[in-house]
Design a protein around this motif. Sequence first.
Motif, PDB file in Angstrom:
ATOM      1  N   ALA A  31       0.829  -1.217   0.000  1.00 15.87           N
ATOM      2  CA  ALA A  31       0.000   0.000   0.000  1.00 15.87           C
ATOM      3  C   ALA A  31       0.859   1.262   0.000  1.00 15.87           C
ATOM      4  O   ALA A  31       0.580   2.212   0.705  1.00 15.87           O
ATOM      5  N   ASN A  32       1.939   1.240  -0.779  1.00 19.91           N
ATOM      6  CA  ASN A  32       2.836   2.386  -0.912  1.00 19.91           C
ATOM      7  C   ASN A  32       3.537   2.754   0.398  1.00 19.91           C
ATOM      8  O   ASN A  32       3.888   3.905   0.624  1.00 19.91           O
ATOM      9  N   LYS A  33       3.715   1.778   1.290  1.00 20.83           N
ATOM     10  CA  LYS A  33       4.393   2.017   2.567  1.00 20.83           C
ATOM     11  C   LYS A  33       5.334   0.859   2.853  1.00 20.83           C
ATOM     12  O   LYS A  33       4.978  -0.296   2.682  1.00 20.83           O
ATOM     13  N   LEU A  34       6.527   1.169   3.317  1.00 22.38           N
ATOM     14  CA  LEU A  34       7.469   0.123   3.693  1.00 22.38           C
ATOM     15  C   LEU A  34       7.227  -0.312   5.142  1.00 22.38           C
ATOM     16  O   LEU A  34       7.366  -1.480   5.468  1.00 22.38           O
ATOM     17  N   TRP A  35       6.841   0.624   5.997  1.00 25.27           N
ATOM     18  CA  TRP A  35       6.606   0.329   7.412  1.00 25.27           C
ATOM     19  C   TRP A  35       5.113   0.305   7.703  1.00 25.27           C
ATOM     20  O   TRP A  35       4.328   0.966   7.052  1.00 25.27           O
ATOM     21  N   PHE A  36       4.738  -0.420   8.749  1.00 23.56           N
ATOM     22  CA  PHE A  36       3.373  -0.357   9.258  1.00 23.56           C
ATOM     23  C   PHE A  36       3.187   0.973   9.979  1.00 23.56           C
ATOM     24  O   PHE A  36       4.152   1.608  10.392  1.00 23.56           O
ATOM     25  N   GLY A  37       1.947   1.379  10.178  1.00 21.87           N
ATOM     26  CA  GLY A  37       1.674   2.648  10.839  1.00 21.87           C
ATOM     27  C   GLY A  37       1.944   2.642  12.332  1.00 21.87           C
ATOM     28  O   GLY A  37       2.111   3.683  12.946  1.00 21.87           O
ATOM     29  N   SER A  38       2.027   1.461  12.928  1.00 24.24           N
ATOM     30  CA  SER A  38       2.245   1.380  14.378  1.00 24.24           C
ATOM     31  C   SER A  38       3.738   1.383  14.695  1.00 24.24           C
ATOM     32  O   SER A  38       4.579   1.274  13.810  1.00 24.24           O
TER      33      SER A  38
END
Length: 63
Positions: A31-38
């Motif tokens: 989803a265009n992110k390398l890291w999770f949001g947490s």
Amino acid sequence: MHVHLVFVTKGVSSRRLRQEFPDLVSRYWRANKLWFGSYFAGTVGGAPLSVVEQYIEQQNRPV
């Protein structure tokens, strides 16, 4: 303030990792992110850095 610092750090590290290791994009990009949001923040109770490094190295890694 601390949360903002975490998100800025994650954003900068994501960009640098993608530049240095382009294969990460195809392997871990979600989803265009390398890291999770947490995130997790903890203390080590004064443990020597070598003990903390050993602990991190022994953690499971994604496949």
